[in-house]
Design an enzyme around this catalytic site. Structure first.
Site, short mmCIF file in Angstrom:
data_model
loop_
_atom_site.label_atom_id
_atom_site.label_comp_id
_atom_site.label_asym_id
_atom_site.label_seq_id
_atom_site.Cartn_x
_atom_site.Cartn_y
_atom_site.Cartn_z
CB CYS A 2 -0.88 0.03 1.24
SG CYS A 2 -1.89 -1.44 1.43
NE ARG A 27 4.75 1.77 -1.22
CZ ARG A 27 5.59 1.94 -0.22
NH1 ARG A 27 6.70 2.61 -0.42
NH2 ARG A 27 5.34 1.48 0.98
CD1 TRP A 74 -0.41 -5.87 -3.59
CD2 TRP A 74 -0.37 -6.67 -1.51
NE1 TRP A 74 0.05 -7.15 -3.66
CE2 TRP A 74 0.09 -7.67 -2.39
CE3 TRP A 74 -0.42 -6.96 -0.14
CZ2 TRP A 74 0.48 -8.93 -1.97
CZ3 TRP A 74 -0.03 -8.22 0.28
CH2 TRP A 74 0.41 -9.19 -0.62
CG ASN A 98 1.88 0.43 4.01
OD1 ASN A 98 1.61 -0.76 3.88
ND2 ASN A 98 3.06 0.95 3.70
N GLY A 99 -0.03 -1.54 6.06
CA GLY A 99 0.37 -2.49 7.11
C GLY A 99 -0.82 -3.26 7.63
CD GLU A 478 16.50 -13.28 -9.39
OE1 GLU A 478 15.92 -13.74 -8.38
OE2 GLU A 478 16.24 -12.16 -9.86
CE LYS A 482 13.16 -11.28 -11.05
NZ LYS A 482 13.93 -10.76 -9.98
CD GLU A 485 9.35 -11.54 -9.68
OE1 GLU A 485 8.77 -11.17 -8.65
OE2 GLU A 485 10.58 -11.40 -9.84
CG HIS A 501 18.84 -37.17 -6.62
ND1 HIS A 501 19.23 -38.41 -6.15
CD2 HIS A 501 19.96 -36.55 -7.03
CE1 HIS A 501 20.55 -38.51 -6.25
NE2 HIS A 501 21.02 -37.39 -6.79
CE LYS A 601 11.29 -2.72 -6.67
NZ LYS A 601 11.96 -3.82 -7.36
C1 F6R Z 1 11.52 -10.54 -7.03
C2 F6R Z 1 11.56 -9.54 -5.98
C3 F6R Z 1 11.28 -9.98 -4.59
C4 F6R Z 1 12.17 -9.19 -3.60
C5 F6R Z 1 11.78 -9.54 -2.16
C6 F6R Z 1 12.66 -8.85 -1.15
O1 F6R Z 1 11.81 -9.98 -8.27
O2 F6R Z 1 11.78 -8.39 -6.23
O3 F6R Z 1 11.45 -11.35 -4.44
O4 F6R Z 1 13.50 -9.50 -3.85
O5 F6R Z 1 10.44 -9.17 -1.94
O6 F6R Z 1 12.55 -7.47 -1.26
P1 F6R Z 1 13.66 -6.50 -0.68
O7 F6R Z 1 14.91 -6.74 -1.45
O8 F6R Z 1 13.10 -5.13 -0.86
O9 F6R Z 1 13.83 -6.87 0.77
#
Ligand code: F6R
Length: 606
Positions: A2, A27, A74, A98-99, A478, A482, A485, A501, A601
């Protein structure tokens, strides 16, 4: 997650609020709304989906007034819907939040006992109703807000707006960040400085437990004990231009393309003047550290997994890596001689912050590797190392990941130097290779066309497997993250050696397998795993270098060729094709690349 904005201005608030909310879109959100006070009247507009829906609504049903609050939501409690969207309003009070309010059920039961009705299932409505209740008890708006906030448990940021009050905003912070912006006879509130960037660069960050009473000409902050607090006003250097797409179709594309530049900056920042050693802003004595505990979430966790290989191989340090949400509740012992290292782009991730607080007083030293220098994680660390990636807007982390890797590698080299596990020549060699990394990254970016063609094919599938060995294993994880998501294609990653395995059962002619394998000491082993996939009809997308490509010519379905580089740097370089593959697959599928569904984000709730 949020986003909160607030304005006590000199101009109509609605367009300013919507513009500020646009800057918080990155975000992640699923509904949005604003409330204003106009000639004493409090009113609001809310809409589900993208901000354009709120803007359209405001065209047909404008909101006047120079004081207002706004929110991108959110969903946590209650589905994304107009009724659940913020601001929540109870009689003469509107609230954005927010929260999570953890004790909202008890508070709700208490209010219900007073005969108060609820329109939603949200925790935020409880806050608005509680404030209304205190107002009806004869409290002033400030007192009503203060008494309400005092009743709340959880991690939150709040802003209150009151009917009849054209010159009053209340902001409170406990767990989620909140900043106050100072203008000329105007004041602003925002979840972060980015939201306020066009209005002001003069920012006061609220501390944990702060309660701020804001008018156009004044800011009074009280700390968690109710004492007047003097918080520093800083001038923030947010380069406005860096918050646009710079000619790219998406922020993600721009941020992928920026990597040679920002990584070059990060390398320069931590290099000594002669270029032969690493310089930290403050010394760490790695000889007195016998254990490194690294904690993070998501992509940042994969950066830690990669760094484990570096710290172990280069500096001979025992390393433990953990997911923050697991670490914090496992209550792990933190023995003497432990350095705790937290990696976070936003510096506000709730689980990572809680893990840091768990280590406070237990670990010998708390170090963080962060992008947002003013973040909670940075401020609560003994030493915060900036990654200098610049603002990252795309929800999928790209340049922050490679900048995290760059800083972590340089930290591992510093540890190796102090612990005498690498010679000065070896360290100088690695640093010289790091200086050449931006050029190699540019060459990797030139493979965009080949990668886009492979992505067209991936977009037709529903499952993709990623394989990697050694330093390529965390990168395979990773790459899979990517892809899933932003393209919503199911993707999983395995250490190549694990294929037999279990996961090999999945291989058939419909299953693309992305194999990440530079021509290094482990290449032959990974090639054997690749043959196992090919023998079962699997389609291999091989990401390798010229030698690897020549050695496997004709075997793979698609081959993406990276420049040759010091093997220690391959995770940073090979991140580029992994990112581009995900990006182009998402593009081909037409998904929302920068704001993928359900994602946020900055993850400020558990
Ligand atoms: C994936 C992504 C998330 C963040 C995770 C941690 O592309 O961006 O997996 O890496 O939410 O976020 P931070 O780095 O802000 O603690």
């Amino acid at each position: 997650m949020c986003g909160i904005v607030g304005v006590l201005g000199d101009h109509e608030a609605a367009p300013i609020l919507v513009d500020a909310l646009k800057r918080l879109e990155y975000r992640g959100y699923d509904s949005a709304g604003i409330a204003t006070v106009n000639e004493g009247q409090l009113d609001r507009r809310r809409a589900v989906g993208k901000l354009v829906n709120l803007s359209d609504l405001l065209v047909h049903e404008p909101l006047l007034g120079k004081a207002g609050i706004g929110h991108t939501r959110w969903a946590t409690h209650g589905a994304p819907s107009v009724i659940n969207a913020h601001p929540h309003k109870a009689g003469p009070v509107a609230v954005v939040h927010n929260g999570i309010i953890e004790n909202f059920r008890e508070l709700r039961a208490e209010l219900a006992g007073q005969g108060i009705d609820f329109a939603t299932e949200t925790d935020t409505e409880t806050v608005a109703l509680m404030a209304q209740y205190y107002l009806e008890q004869g409290n002033s708006p400030v007192e009503a807000a203060r008494k309400t906030v005092a009743r709340l448990d959880g991690a939150f940021a709040l802003a209150f707006l009151f009917e009849g009050e054209n010159d009053l905003l209340i902001a409170a912070r406990k767990g989620s960040p909140l900043a106050v912006g100072h203008g000329e006879g105007e004041m602003f509130v925002g979840s972060d400085a980015i939201a306020l960037a066009p209005m002001t660069d003069k920012i006061t960050y609220l501390d944990e437990g702060d309660f701020a009473v804001i008018t156009r000409e004044s800011l009074e902050i009280r700390d968690a004990n109710g004492e007047l607090a003097n918080r520093e006003m800083r001038t923030i250097h947010l380069d406005d231009a860096r918050i646009d797409k710079g000619g790219h179709k998406h922020f993600m594309a721009k941020e992928i393309a920026e990597q040679p530049l920002v990584i070059g900056e990060a390398v320069r920042h931590y290099l000594s003047a002669d270029g032969n050693s690493v310089e930290l802003p403050e010394d760490i004595d790695f000889t007195s550290i016998n254990r490194l505990t690294m904690v993070a979430c998501g992509t940042a966790f994969y950066a830690c997994l990669t760094a484990k290989y570096w710290f172990e191989q280069l500096a001979q340090m025992p390393v433990e890596v953990d997911i923050a949400s697991e670490f914090r509740y496992r209550e792990p012992p933190v023995p003497g001689g432990t350095m705790a290292l937290f990696v976070s782009q936003s510096g506000e991730t709730a689980d990572t912050l809680a893990a840091l607080r768990y280590c406070d007083g237990k670990a010998d030293k708390i170090v963080s590797v962060v992008n947002v220098a003013e973040s909670s994680i940075a401020r609560e660390s003994d030493l915060a190392l900036p990654i200098l990636a610049g603002v990252e807007v795309g929800v999928a982390s790209t340049k922050a990941f490679t900048c995290q890797l760059t800083v972590l590698l340089m930290l591992a080299l510093k540890a190796a130097e102090q612990r005498g596990t690498l010679s000065a020549e070896d360290i100088a060699d690695k640093l010289s290779a790091l200086r050449g990394l931006p050029a190699a990254l540019n060459t990797a970016l030139e493979q965009d066309g080949v990668i886009a063609a492979a992505a067209q094919k991936l977009a037709e599938t529903s499952d993709v497997l990623f394989l990697g060995r050694g330093l390529m294993y965390p990168l395979a994880l990773e790459g899979a993250l990517k892809l899933k998501e932003i393209s919503y294609i199911h993707a999983e990653a395995y250490a190549s050696g694990e294929l037999k395995h279990g996961p090999i059962a999945l291989i058939d002619k419909t299953m693309p397998v992305v194999v990440m394998a530079p021509y290094d000491a482990l290449f032959d082993k990974t090639r054997s795993n690749m043959q196992e996939v090919l023998a079962r009809g699997g389609k291999v997308v091989l990401i390798t270098d010229r030698k690897g490509a020549d050695d496997t010519s004709g075997d793979s379905w698609r081959t993406i060729v990276m420049p040759e580089i010091d093997p220690i740097l391959t995770p940073i370089l090979y991140a580029v094709p992994a990112q581009l593959l995900a990006y182009h697959t998402a593009e081909a599928k037409g998904t929302d690349v920068d704001q993928p569904r359900n994602l946020a984000k900055s993850v400020t709730v558990e």
